[in-house]
Design an enzyme around this catalytic site. Sequence first.
Site, PDB file in Angstrom:
ATOM      1  N   SER A   1       0.835  -1.198   0.000  1.00 25.40           N
ATOM      2  CA  SER A   1       0.000   0.000   0.000  1.00 25.40           C
ATOM      3  C   SER A   1       0.878   1.260   0.000  1.00 25.40           C
ATOM      4  CB  SER A   1      -0.956  -0.043   1.196  1.00 25.40           C
ATOM      5  OG  SER A   1      -2.012   0.863   1.037  1.00 25.40           O
TER       6      SER A   1
ATOM      7  N   ASP B   1      -0.542  -4.776  -3.647  1.00 28.58           N
ATOM      8  CA  ASP B   1      -1.922  -4.294  -3.666  1.00 28.58           C
ATOM      9  C   ASP B   1      -2.076  -2.780  -3.598  1.00 28.58           C
ATOM     10  OD1 ASP B   1      -4.491  -5.483  -4.051  1.00 28.58           O
ATOM     11  OD2 ASP B   1      -5.081  -4.660  -2.119  1.00 28.58           O
TER      12      ASP B   1
ATOM     13  N   HIS C   1      -6.934  -6.957   1.251  1.00 26.46           N
ATOM     14  CA  HIS C   1      -5.936  -5.925   0.975  1.00 26.46           C
ATOM     15  C   HIS C   1      -4.567  -6.303   1.527  1.00 26.46           C
ATOM     16  CE1 HIS C   1      -4.119  -2.091   0.226  1.00 26.46           C
ATOM     17  NE2 HIS C   1      -4.098  -1.723   1.497  1.00 26.46           N
TER      18      HIS C   1
END
Length: 412
Positions: free
Chosen positions: A214, A240, A370
């Site tokens: 992220s 991700d 996630h």
Amino acid sequence: MSDLQRQFAKAKLASYPATMPPAAAAFDEADEEEEVDYFNTELPDAPQGDDDSSSASSASSASSTGTIIPSSNQKLFARPQGTPNKRSLDQIPWTTYFERELFLESRTGDSTIIHHAYLTSPVGTAPLFITHHGAGSSGLSFAALTAEIRKRLPSAGILSLDARGHGSTKISPEQEILDLSLETLSADLLTVVEKTKIHMGWGTLPPLILIGHSLGGAVITDVAKGGKLGNAVLGYAVLDVVEGSAIDALQSMQTYLSTRPLGFPSLESGIEWHIRSRTIRNSVSARTSVPALLSFDENAKSSRPWLWRTDLGSTQPFWEGWFIGLSKKFLEARGGKLLLLAGTDRLDKELTIGQMQGKYALQVFPEAGHFIHEDLPEKTAMVIVDFYKRNDRSAMVLPPKVSDMLRAGKKV
């Protein structure tokens, strides 16, 4: 009760200890007075251990109507000790995964920052995997993944840092508005790498694989594009996050934050919330990483004294700056490129074109959330280790030079 049922019942009871509970001991006498079919009553299924993909509570309840209940001093239906009745929510310490923790001091202006990181040193010419977590997380987010990496590469090293404002990294004096700009976070990562090199007495940096999740993906991409780590970087893996979908998701970020609990009554309840909400789908990783996300407030007047270490809402001014230009930098930086996603819908136009042109490796794990590296540490490790091996320069075997062959008297 039929003769067959009566014989079966007596055979079962004969195998029990002599000191039977009253309800069971009276079974034969009650049989003549009233026919009660105890054995047609379905007992609840016993839990089958830890289901990491389950979002339900581990302590499920079931009706016991119609069952024979032993006395309190008996354990007639006790489970074997090796199989717990419910999922453990005990914290797993960082020492399970890393050989040491580092506290590295640096000064910027009037501030002193103590960078905190977890380290397992590489052996010989083995690579060093450097990890950077996402916003609100910590270096322990990668603990389960690094354990799986070392199963496949036992000599590999791991350096997993806590970003400023996260985990155990501290700044003094404390700042009202914490600088979490991409430029600052990238500079912090370079500082941690350089100070780790000095602290460990490494003459040169080992081969590096950068891994970021992220926000961390944006940081390691920015560092790779800047080129300040030189040829030591073999490649980088982004988990991700892509520019287009990340910027789109920012519009609903405050809504998401408003749905999170403000605090928890205990550390275990914080771990349980992450598992039940499917924020983290692997309980082992949650038991490792979640404790570093919370801190105990001794002065709290509420019944929820375990609060978030990082106020994600206050980082909003930096959100767009983290991700703008990410796709372009990812495609242009030197070194091998790996993108791991939880769904192909996350690809933006620029990365879709780049993938079709073969500019980077792509792996999709649709069964993960996630936090890919926490949900599926084993599968993620397999992909990352394979990525390293494909970019390992020491494994390259170049053909001999023609001049050397002639000098050795070989025909060309």
